[in-house]
Design a protein around this motif. Structure first.
Motif, PDB file in Angstrom:
ATOM      1  N   ARG A  31       0.861  -1.194   0.000  1.00 57.82           N
ATOM      2  CA  ARG A  31       0.000   0.000   0.000  1.00 57.82           C
ATOM      3  C   ARG A  31       0.890   1.234   0.000  1.00 57.82           C
ATOM      4  NH1 ARG A  31      -3.885  -2.182   4.702  1.00 57.82           N
ATOM      5  NH2 ARG A  31      -5.287  -3.396   3.408  1.00 57.82           N
ATOM      6  N   ARG A  32       0.254   2.366  -0.043  1.00 58.58           N
ATOM      7  CA  ARG A  32       0.983   3.631  -0.009  1.00 58.58           C
ATOM      8  C   ARG A  32       1.775   3.788   1.284  1.00 58.58           C
ATOM      9  NH1 ARG A  32      -0.202   8.317   2.026  1.00 58.58           N
ATOM     10  NH2 ARG A  32      -2.346   7.809   2.495  1.00 58.58           N
ATOM     11  N   ASP A  33       1.246   3.234   2.387  1.00 63.01           N
ATOM     12  CA  ASP A  33       1.873   3.446   3.700  1.00 63.01           C
ATOM     13  C   ASP A  33       2.303   2.165   4.414  1.00 63.01           C
ATOM     14  OD1 ASP A  33      -0.672   2.525   4.141  1.00 63.01           O
ATOM     15  OD2 ASP A  33      -1.173   4.008   5.663  1.00 63.01           O
ATOM     16  N   SER A  34       2.296   1.021   3.707  1.00 65.82           N
ATOM     17  CA  SER A  34       2.726  -0.225   4.361  1.00 65.82           C
ATOM     18  C   SER A  34       2.921  -1.354   3.344  1.00 65.82           C
ATOM     19  CB  SER A  34       1.701  -0.669   5.409  1.00 65.82           C
ATOM     20  OG  SER A  34       0.474  -1.002   4.785  1.00 65.82           O
ATOM     21  N   VAL A  35       3.650  -2.356   3.811  1.00 67.25           N
ATOM     22  CA  VAL A  35       3.839  -3.603   3.068  1.00 67.25           C
ATOM     23  C   VAL A  35       3.444  -4.718   4.023  1.00 67.25           C
ATOM     24  CG1 VAL A  35       5.533  -5.156   2.037  1.00 67.25           C
ATOM     25  CG2 VAL A  35       5.710  -2.719   1.630  1.00 67.25           C
ATOM     26  N   GLU A  36       2.659  -5.663   3.547  1.00 66.23           N
ATOM     27  CA  GLU A  36       2.211  -6.778   4.378  1.00 66.23           C
ATOM     28  C   GLU A  36       2.821  -8.082   3.884  1.00 66.23           C
ATOM     29  OE1 GLU A  36      -1.973  -9.042   5.328  1.00 66.23           O
ATOM     30  OE2 GLU A  36      -2.054  -6.921   4.794  1.00 66.23           O
ATOM     31  N   LEU A  37       3.321  -8.875   4.842  1.00 64.91           N
ATOM     32  CA  LEU A  37       3.931 -10.177   4.554  1.00 64.91           C
ATOM     33  C   LEU A  37       3.158 -11.272   5.257  1.00 64.91           C
ATOM     34  CD1 LEU A  37       7.626  -9.474   5.539  1.00 64.91           C
ATOM     35  CD2 LEU A  37       6.873 -10.029   3.264  1.00 64.91           C
ATOM     36  N   GLY A  49       4.371  -6.681   9.033  1.00 61.88           N
ATOM     37  CA  GLY A  49       4.282  -5.492   8.202  1.00 61.88           C
ATOM     38  C   GLY A  49       5.488  -4.593   8.313  1.00 61.88           C
ATOM     39  N   ILE A  50       5.685  -3.838   7.249  1.00 61.05           N
ATOM     40  CA  ILE A  50       6.672  -2.770   7.228  1.00 61.05           C
ATOM     41  C   ILE A  50       5.872  -1.488   7.042  1.00 61.05           C
ATOM     42  CG2 ILE A  50       8.678  -1.783   6.051  1.00 61.05           C
ATOM     43  CD1 ILE A  50       9.245  -4.525   7.316  1.00 61.05           C
ATOM     44  N   THR A  51       6.100  -0.540   7.932  1.00 63.48           N
ATOM     45  CA  THR A  51       5.420   0.759   7.849  1.00 63.48           C
ATOM     46  C   THR A  51       6.480   1.852   7.732  1.00 63.48           C
ATOM     47  OG1 THR A  51       5.414   1.199  10.229  1.00 63.48           O
ATOM     48  CG2 THR A  51       3.579  -0.130   9.350  1.00 63.48           C
ATOM     49  N   ALA A  58       2.076  -8.213  14.364  1.00 62.42           N
ATOM     50  CA  ALA A  58       0.824  -8.082  15.110  1.00 62.42           C
ATOM     51  C   ALA A  58       0.109  -9.422  15.189  1.00 62.42           C
ATOM     52  CB  ALA A  58      -0.082  -7.055  14.440  1.00 62.42           C
ATOM     53  N   ILE A  59      -0.592  -9.634  16.287  1.00 63.31           N
ATOM     54  CA  ILE A  59      -1.386 -10.843  16.470  1.00 63.31           C
ATOM     55  C   ILE A  59      -2.854 -10.464  16.332  1.00 63.31           C
ATOM     56  CG2 ILE A  59      -1.910 -12.767  18.007  1.00 63.31           C
ATOM     57  CD1 ILE A  59       1.091 -12.472  17.028  1.00 63.31           C
ATOM     58  N   SER A 107      15.497  -2.644  11.359  1.00 65.03           N
ATOM     59  CA  SER A 107      14.192  -3.300  11.174  1.00 65.03           C
ATOM     60  C   SER A 107      14.254  -4.625  10.441  1.00 65.03           C
ATOM     61  CB  SER A 107      13.230  -2.370  10.423  1.00 65.03           C
ATOM     62  OG  SER A 107      12.796  -1.326  11.246  1.00 65.03           O
ATOM     63  N   PHE A 108      14.833  -4.647   9.255  1.00 63.20           N
ATOM     64  CA  PHE A 108      14.751  -5.843   8.419  1.00 63.20           C
ATOM     65  C   PHE A 108      15.517  -7.022   9.015  1.00 63.20           C
ATOM     66  CE2 PHE A 108      14.715  -2.718   4.572  1.00 63.20           C
ATOM     67  CZ  PHE A 108      13.513  -2.184   5.004  1.00 63.20           C
ATOM     68  N   GLU A 109      16.749  -6.794   9.435  1.00 61.85           N
ATOM     69  CA  GLU A 109      17.552  -7.895   9.997  1.00 61.85           C
ATOM     70  C   GLU A 109      17.002  -8.380  11.347  1.00 61.85           C
ATOM     71  OE1 GLU A 109      20.000  -9.751   8.682  1.00 61.85           O
ATOM     72  OE2 GLU A 109      19.928  -8.659   6.775  1.00 61.85           O
ATOM     73  N   PRO A 110      16.604  -7.473  12.257  1.00 59.06           N
ATOM     74  CA  PRO A 110      15.996  -7.971  13.504  1.00 59.06           C
ATOM     75  C   PRO A 110      14.715  -8.779  13.252  1.00 59.06           C
ATOM     76  CG  PRO A 110      16.667  -5.696  13.772  1.00 59.06           C
ATOM     77  CD  PRO A 110      16.835  -6.026  12.312  1.00 59.06           C
TER      78      PRO A 110
END
Length: 167
Positions: A31-37, A49-51, A58-59, A107-110
Motif C-alpha cells: 500500500r501507499r503506507d505499508s507492506v504486508e507479509l 508489516g513494514i510501515t 501483530a497478532i 528493522s529488516f535484519e531484527p
C-alpha cells in the motif's frame, strides 16, 4: 531525483534475502503506507508489516489486532555523518552510509532474526478483556496447561502450522 520509498527498499532487500528466511515469506500487499507479509508455515493470526516507522508483528484474533508481538522502530534522520535513528540514544548512535543500511540494521535484519528463531515448540497465548486490556505471551507448548488456568485467558495456538521451510 526522488529517493526510493522504504517499501521499495524493503522489497529489494526481501528479493535479495528471501533464501535466508527459515520460513518462506510471501509479499501479500503493498500500500501507499505499508507492506504486508505472510509466512505459509506460520499461524495465519500472525501479521507481518513494514510501515513508515519500522517493522511490526501483530497478532490478530477474531478480526481485531490483539497485541503487537514485536516492533522494530526507526526514526530516520540524516546528518553530516550519515543516516541514523533518532530513537537511539546519542551516546549509542550508529551512523550509516545509506537509508537502506539503516533500515536493514534497525528493522529488516531484527525481523529476520526473530522469525528464524520461531519453531514448532512455541505457542501464542492471548489474554485480556475487550475494552480494557489485551496482551499476548509467546511461550512453549509445555506451558499450555498453566497458561489456560490464568485469569483472562482467551485463546492459544501454535506458532508454526506446517513444517514447510524456505526452499
Amino acid at each position: 531525483m526522488r529517493r526510493p520509498s522504504v517499501f521499495k527498499i524493503f522489497e529489494l532487500w526481501l528479493r535479495e534475502n528471501r533464501s535466508r528466511f527459515k520460513y518462506r515469506p510471501t509479499l501479500v500487499r503493498t500500500r501507499r503506507d505499508s507492506v504486508e507479509l505472510r509466512f505459509a508455515a506460520l499461524a495465519p493470526e500472525i501479521g507481518f508489516g513494514i510501515t513508515k516507522t519500522g517493522a511490526e508483528v501483530a497478532i490478530e484474533h477474531k478480526g481485531e489486532t490483539w497485541d503487537f508481538l514485536w516492533d522494530f522502530d526507526v526514526l530516520e534522520c540524516r546528518g553530516a555523518r550519515g543516516f541514523y535513528c533518532g530513537l537511539c540514544e546519542r551516546t549509542d548512535r550508529k551512523y550509516f552510509p545509506s537509508r537502506r543500511s539503516l533500515w536493514e540494521d534497525h528493522s529488516f535484519e531484527p525481523l529476520l532474526e526473530r522469525i528464524n528463531a520461531l519453531d514448532e515448540t512455541q505457542w501464542l497465548y492471548l489474554f485480556g478483556k475487550r475494552g480494557h486490556y489485551l496482551y499476548v505471551h509467546l511461550g512453549s507448548s509445555r506451558e499450555a496447561a498453566e497458561m489456560r488456568r490464568q485469569m483472562n485467558f482467551v485463546h492459544a495456538f501454535p506458532v508454526v502450522r506446517r513444517k514447510r521451510r524456505n526452499s
